[in-house]
Motif scaffolding. Sequence first.
Motif: not given
Length: 250
Positions: A33-58
């Motif tokens: 459960x903790x491993x899956x939570x960690x994966x979800x958190x990392x995925x959210x961080x990556x998605x947020x980073x991608x969104x921030x990068x896309x916003x900055x590029x735009x």
Amino acid sequence: MSQWENPGLVVEWIWIGIGLFFLTTLLITVLIINYLKSIRKNKQKVMQLVRNTQTECWENTLHLQERDRERLAEELHDNIISHLNVIRLNINHKNTEELNLDLKKSMQQIRELSHNLTPPDLGEIELTDLIADYLDQISKTIHVDFRHMITDTLISSPVKLNIFRIVQELVTNILKHANATKIDVSLRISLEYLMLTIEDNGSGFKQGTSHHGIGLRNIQTRAQKIRAAYKLKSKPERGTKFIACVVIES
């Protein structure tokens, strides 16, 4: 008497075994459960980073588009329209040959402006040829020395485009503000890096002061898009030197 001959002791060991199995299962479940939570958190961080990068590029894209519009308006107003207005005022005071020469100069300015704003065909031309073609037009206005040393290295289209636009931005500002008589351009491309140097012998400026004519913000934005490190050196009456370095990604 053997321990297996005592039913109570056997039952006790069975319960101990069940308890250990339960604890082990519970521990594994908690870890999963903790491993899956960690994966979800990392995925959210990556998605947020991608969104921030896309916003900055735009935002960078919008900024560059706005800069191109401002440059187009400035060129039309300060050069082409002003030149045509002079022709109109002198239409009764000049002969046909003089008016024809003035019109040819205006057409050349429009042609250069169109060349500067139109994205080049990056897939079929080398960066050195792209810069050389542009500088060849500029050499009619100012002395230009273009030196280049290259290896057989593949340069991506984004690097080509942004390096070419940086050259245009710097040369345009030199012609407008530096009062220079010479521009030295050097391009070195190895298997690992690209090095661009542009230097003029103009009036220069005091570093640390506001100098909007250089278009430093536009250059900074383009440098960030290709992860280029750059440095601008200038002193009053000592000219200006620009150096940029881009790591070549294989």
